[in-house]
Write a protein that holds these residues in place. Structure first.
Motif, PDB file in Angstrom:
ATOM      1  N   ILE A  82      96.935  51.988  31.837  1.00  0.00           N
ATOM      2  CA  ILE A  82      95.603  52.469  32.235  1.00  0.00           C
ATOM      3  C   ILE A  82      94.525  52.042  31.243  1.00  0.00           C
ATOM      4  CG2 ILE A  82      95.824  54.765  31.171  1.00  0.00           C
ATOM      5  CD1 ILE A  82      94.221  55.771  33.691  1.00  0.00           C
ATOM      6  N   VAL A  83      94.834  52.033  29.950  1.00  0.00           N
ATOM      7  CA  VAL A  83      93.824  51.652  28.957  1.00  0.00           C
ATOM      8  C   VAL A  83      93.346  50.227  29.194  1.00  0.00           C
ATOM      9  CG1 VAL A  83      93.487  51.106  26.506  1.00  0.00           C
ATOM     10  CG2 VAL A  83      94.475  53.293  27.170  1.00  0.00           C
ATOM     11  N   PHE A  84      94.258  49.301  29.386  1.00  0.00           N
ATOM     12  CA  PHE A  84      93.837  47.911  29.574  1.00  0.00           C
ATOM     13  C   PHE A  84      93.207  47.688  30.946  1.00  0.00           C
ATOM     14  CE2 PHE A  84      96.553  47.143  25.871  1.00  0.00           C
ATOM     15  CZ  PHE A  84      95.649  46.421  25.111  1.00  0.00           C
ATOM     16  N   ASN A  85      93.713  48.334  31.995  1.00  0.00           N
ATOM     17  CA  ASN A  85      93.070  48.198  33.301  1.00  0.00           C
ATOM     18  C   ASN A  85      91.637  48.710  33.252  1.00  0.00           C
ATOM     19  OD1 ASN A  85      95.346  47.096  34.409  1.00  0.00           O
ATOM     20  ND2 ASN A  85      95.692  48.722  35.891  1.00  0.00           N
ATOM     21  N   MET A  86      91.438  49.873  32.636  1.00  0.00           N
ATOM     22  CA  MET A  86      90.092  50.453  32.579  1.00  0.00           C
ATOM     23  C   MET A  86      89.184  49.683  31.616  1.00  0.00           C
ATOM     24  SD  MET A  86      90.246  52.646  34.903  1.00  0.00           S
ATOM     25  CE  MET A  86      91.498  51.619  35.670  1.00  0.00           C
ATOM     26  N   LEU A  87      89.760  49.128  30.550  1.00  0.00           N
ATOM     27  CA  LEU A  87      88.968  48.301  29.640  1.00  0.00           C
ATOM     28  C   LEU A  87      88.390  47.095  30.372  1.00  0.00           C
ATOM     29  CD1 LEU A  87      87.979  47.453  26.792  1.00  0.00           C
ATOM     30  CD2 LEU A  87      90.156  46.237  26.552  1.00  0.00           C
ATOM     31  N   PHE A  88      89.229  46.400  31.127  1.00  0.00           N
ATOM     32  CA  PHE A  88      88.744  45.217  31.829  1.00  0.00           C
ATOM     33  C   PHE A  88      87.810  45.582  32.971  1.00  0.00           C
ATOM     34  CE2 PHE A  88      92.564  43.475  29.730  1.00  0.00           C
ATOM     35  CZ  PHE A  88      91.895  42.587  28.918  1.00  0.00           C
ATOM     36  N   LEU A  89      88.039  46.710  33.625  1.00  0.00           N
ATOM     37  CA  LEU A  89      87.105  47.175  34.644  1.00  0.00           C
ATOM     38  C   LEU A  89      85.757  47.512  34.004  1.00  0.00           C
ATOM     39  CD1 LEU A  89      86.570  47.963  37.582  1.00  0.00           C
ATOM     40  CD2 LEU A  89      87.526  50.217  37.076  1.00  0.00           C
ATOM     41  N   PHE A  90      85.778  48.137  32.839  1.00  0.00           N
ATOM     42  CA  PHE A  90      84.556  48.508  32.118  1.00  0.00           C
ATOM     43  C   PHE A  90      83.780  47.280  31.636  1.00  0.00           C
ATOM     44  CE2 PHE A  90      82.397  49.603  28.098  1.00  0.00           C
ATOM     45  CZ  PHE A  90      81.541  50.587  28.562  1.00  0.00           C
ATOM     46  N   VAL A  91      84.503  46.258  31.183  1.00  0.00           N
ATOM     47  CA  VAL A  91      83.853  45.062  30.639  1.00  0.00           C
ATOM     48  C   VAL A  91      83.322  44.153  31.748  1.00  0.00           C
ATOM     49  CG1 VAL A  91      84.222  42.938  29.315  1.00  0.00           C
ATOM     50  CG2 VAL A  91      85.133  45.098  28.476  1.00  0.00           C
ATOM     51  N   PHE A  92      84.150  43.875  32.751  1.00  0.00           N
ATOM     52  CA  PHE A  92      83.771  42.891  33.763  1.00  0.00           C
ATOM     53  C   PHE A  92      83.223  43.503  35.046  1.00  0.00           C
ATOM     54  CE2 PHE A  92      87.166  40.863  31.224  1.00  0.00           C
ATOM     55  CZ  PHE A  92      86.405  39.862  30.667  1.00  0.00           C
ATOM     56  N   GLY A  93      83.529  44.763  35.309  1.00  0.00           N
ATOM     57  CA  GLY A  93      83.102  45.407  36.542  1.00  0.00           C
ATOM     58  C   GLY A  93      81.599  45.489  36.748  1.00  0.00           C
ATOM     59  N   PRO A  94      80.807  45.879  35.734  1.00  0.00           N
ATOM     60  CA  PRO A  94      79.360  45.998  35.963  1.00  0.00           C
ATOM     61  C   PRO A  94      78.691  44.699  36.432  1.00  0.00           C
ATOM     62  CG  PRO A  94      79.957  47.185  33.982  1.00  0.00           C
ATOM     63  CD  PRO A  94      81.190  46.425  34.419  1.00  0.00           C
ATOM     64  N   ASP A  95      79.105  43.567  35.899  1.00  0.00           N
ATOM     65  CA  ASP A  95      78.512  42.297  36.332  1.00  0.00           C
ATOM     66  C   ASP A  95      78.840  42.011  37.796  1.00  0.00           C
ATOM     67  OD1 ASP A  95      77.328  41.665  33.886  1.00  0.00           O
ATOM     68  OD2 ASP A  95      79.170  40.747  33.132  1.00  0.00           O
ATOM     69  N   ILE A  96      80.093  42.264  38.168  1.00  0.00           N
ATOM     70  CA  ILE A  96      80.494  42.006  39.552  1.00  0.00           C
ATOM     71  C   ILE A  96      79.821  43.006  40.483  1.00  0.00           C
ATOM     72  CG2 ILE A  96      82.457  41.848  41.128  1.00  0.00           C
ATOM     73  CD1 ILE A  96      84.137  41.066  38.631  1.00  0.00           C
ATOM     74  N   GLU A  97      79.724  44.270  40.059  1.00  0.00           N
ATOM     75  CA  GLU A  97      79.037  45.266  40.882  1.00  0.00           C
ATOM     76  C   GLU A  97      77.564  44.903  41.053  1.00  0.00           C
ATOM     77  OE1 GLU A  97      78.153  50.065  41.134  1.00  0.00           O
ATOM     78  OE2 GLU A  97      79.580  49.321  39.634  1.00  0.00           O
ATOM     79  N   TYR A  98      76.940  44.396  40.002  1.00  0.00           N
ATOM     80  CA  TYR A  98      75.541  43.984  40.090  1.00  0.00           C
ATOM     81  C   TYR A  98      75.367  42.861  41.110  1.00  0.00           C
ATOM     82  CZ  TYR A  98      71.201  41.633  38.842  1.00  0.00           C
ATOM     83  OH  TYR A  98      69.974  41.022  38.889  1.00  0.00           O
ATOM     84  N   LEU A  99      76.264  41.890  41.082  1.00  0.00           N
ATOM     85  CA  LEU A  99      76.157  40.756  41.996  1.00  0.00           C
ATOM     86  C   LEU A  99      76.496  41.128  43.435  1.00  0.00           C
ATOM     87  CD1 LEU A  99      77.650  37.937  39.776  1.00  0.00           C
ATOM     88  CD2 LEU A  99      75.284  38.235  40.470  1.00  0.00           C
ATOM     89  N   CYS A 100      77.504  41.986  43.607  1.00  0.00           N
ATOM     90  CA  CYS A 100      77.950  42.347  44.957  1.00  0.00           C
ATOM     91  C   CYS A 100      77.141  43.486  45.551  1.00  0.00           C
ATOM     92  CB  CYS A 100      79.414  42.773  44.940  1.00  0.00           C
ATOM     93  SG  CYS A 100      80.572  41.473  44.560  1.00  0.00           S
ATOM     94  N   GLY A 101      76.669  44.376  44.710  1.00  0.00           N
ATOM     95  CA  GLY A 101      76.089  45.621  45.194  1.00  0.00           C
ATOM     96  C   GLY A 101      77.168  46.699  45.152  1.00  0.00           C
TER      97      GLY A 101
END
Length: 160
Positions: A82-101
């Motif tokens: 969970i730590v590594f899954n959430m770390l990568f979601l935290f690091v890369f997720g906002p950029d993808i969410e910004y682009l996708c909506g």
């Protein structure tokens, strides 16, 4: 070195990313609090044999075996998982969410998780490692209109 933030801030609040992180952490806390972790995994993990043979387990397992495809996306096997899954979601997720909506990002997250569970179920119970976030996810990103551009280990995303 493991990144813990990006080089820039996105101009939106990544509501879906933080919501998914909170939901994953909540489910993991419930998993740790349960007296029988094997029963927890049996109830909420996607077990390919149960899905392909339509085997319904006793509650609290979902009434339809296929629903474990959704519940399994929030079940983690260990603290490092969970730590590594959430770390990568935290690091890369906002950029993808910004682009996708917000909505399309949530759909992307769910589609990638469902695709991974179905791919594993399609293996008829064989345990295989599915890199759903990179292998299947890139195909979904392209279909949503984004092309990945990888430069020396960091990812930039641009609209096609």
């Amino acid at each position: 070195m493991i990144p813990y933030s990006g080089n820039h801030k996105v101009p939106i609040f990544p509501l879906v990313v933080y919501g998914l992180i909170a939901l994953n952490v909540y489910v993991f806390a419930q998993e740790l609090a349960t007296p029988d972790r094997d029963a927890f995994f049996g109830a909420f993990a996607a077990i390919p044999y149960d899905i392909t043979h339509n085997i319904v387990l006793a509650p609290p397992s979902p009434p339809f075996p296929a629903l474990t495809i959704l519940t399994s996306m929030f079940v983690h096997g260990s603290l490092l998982h969970i730590v590594f899954n959430m770390l990568f979601l935290f690091v890369f997720g906002p950029d993808i969410e910004y682009l996708c909506g917000h909505v399309r990002f949530l759909l992307l997250y769910l589609v990638c998780g469902i695709a991974a569970a179905l791919a594993e179920a399609g293996r008829a119970g064989y345990r295989v490692a599915i890199l759903h976030s990179s292998a299947m996810g890139l195909n979904v990103y392209r279909r949503l209109g984004f092309a990945p551009i990888c430069i020396t280990g960091s990812s930039l995303w641009s609209a096609e």
